[in-house]
Motif scaffolding. Structure first.
Motif: not given
Length: 374
Positions: A297-299, A301-325
């Motif tokens: 999740k932390a990594n 989130a940093k990727a989306t901050q650096l490159e807001p247009g990175c779709a893969k980073a948003w997907y991985r952020l969403g999956k990590a947030c899902q896992i930690v509820n």
């Protein structure tokens, strides 16, 4: 459950043991291993420059880019461990040249393939020439970083991380821990990161990232994450350099460009920013697969901050947030992903799953409250 040690701190020294006075945690395919080292001699304090061998100071050890001629042997009473550690591939290793007459050159490096079932990753008993930093054999390279030419040391290895499908044996196996000796015959000069030009650092960043990709595709997740972490550390120093250049002015930057020792383009701030975002995103993916959702999740989130247009980073952020509820944060990430890629099936399915979870949670809460007040 996540381990108590971050992957980014893989080489920590300790003097608590009177026999093995240096220890660290290193990666091999499918797991982490604790390595303890003790010196068997002090070395001859020599290095090699092509065919010459000249005395050097005792503080001179192999550095990034050094060609090292090394021999790794398992101790005689650990024959069973040898089969576990390095002989599952069944490959016949090439004959090695005489280490005391062969020159240390790039063309003389020993070809061998990193494999999942190997811990030490080097041909046992042969003199092998490897380049420090290539990442072919993490444990051996980490050991060489603190050695001098002619020095020999003994290492003890014990697994820290083993999964249900791991190729390494369980710690209760009678063959563990196992022991090996590492001998450094000679090496060529290398460089610390602070001695490198920006162009040289940039080449190493790309090399570490490429190595991480190769490792990931071969399902060597620990090794991939380690390579991405090494690249990240160099990117951070380059970003700091860019900031210093901006403060000192473009005239200074032009001078730096002229003094670069590699004929490569000086990385721009935009290139560095994208590289940093890619590395954070790749680390996030590795950590998701290694069941480290908080770090993922932390990594991400940093990727989306650096490159807001990175779709893969948003997907991985969403999956990590899902896992930690953290469902609200997960929904925000997937909605952002849909803004970038409308009708993306994976994002739509994730939002549907979250809605189902929230509905079930609300139903359970309503049932509990009704029982409390009935």
């Amino acid at each position: 459950m996540e381990p108590d040690y971050p992957l980014e701190t893989l080489h920590t020294e300790s003097d608590h043991d009177s026999v093995y006075n240096t220890s660290w945690v290193s990666v091999c395919p499918r797991g982490l291993w604790k390595v303890q080292r003790r010196r068997l001699n002090n070395g001859s304090q020599q290095t090699a420059s092509d065919s010459d061998v000249t005395p050097i100071s005792s503080s001179n050890c192999p550095r990034l880019g050094s060609l090292c001629r090394v021999q790794v042997r398992l101790k005689a009473n650990n024959d069973e461990a040898e089969n576990v550690a390095c002989e599952k591939t069944g490959e016949k290793l090439p004959a090695q040249p005489d280490p005391f007459t062969a020159e240390l050159t790039e063309s003389g490096t020993t070809p061998f393939v990193r494999c999942k079932d190997s811990v030490l990753q080097v041909p046992l008993g042969d003199w092998t020439t490897l380049r420090l930093g290539d990442g072919q054999c993490d444990i051996t390279e980490a050991c060489l970083e603190g050695m001098r030419a002619g020095e020999k040391c003994e290492i003890q290895l014990s697994p820290l991380e083993t999964g249900p499908d791991a190729a390494v044996p369980h710690p209760s196996d009678e063959s563990l821990p196992f022991f090996a000796t590492v001998e450094l015959q000679a090496f060529t000069p290398g460089k610390e990161s602070w001695e490198m030009s920006p162009g040289e650092k940039w080449e190493w960043v790309k090399s570490h990232k490429d190595t991480g990709g190769v490792r990931f595709r071969s399902e060597d997740l620990w090794g991939a994450a380690d390579s991405y972490s090494k690249a990240m550390k160099l990117v951070i120093t380059l970003c700091n350099h860019i900031r210093d250049v901006a403060k000192k002015g473009w005239e200074y930057e032009a001078e730096e460009q002229r003094e670069a020792t590699l004929e490569t383009l000086y990385p721009s701030a935009e290139e560095l920013n994208k590289m940093k975002a890619d590395l954070h995103s790749n680390l996030s993916l590795c950590q998701l697969k290694l069941n480290q959702p908080e770090r993922a999740k932390a990594n991400a989130a940093k990727a989306t901050q650096l490159e807001p247009g990175c779709a893969k980073a948003w997907y991985r952020l969403g999956k990590a947030c899902q896992i930690v509820n953290e469902l609200e944060e997960a929904k925000q990430a997937f909605r952002k992903l849909l803004e970038l890629q409308p009708e993306m099936p994976a994002a739509l399915k994730a939002l549907k799953d979250i809605a189902s979870r929230e509905k079930a949670t609300n139903a359970q809460l309503g049932l509990r409250l009704s029982k409390m007040f009935s």
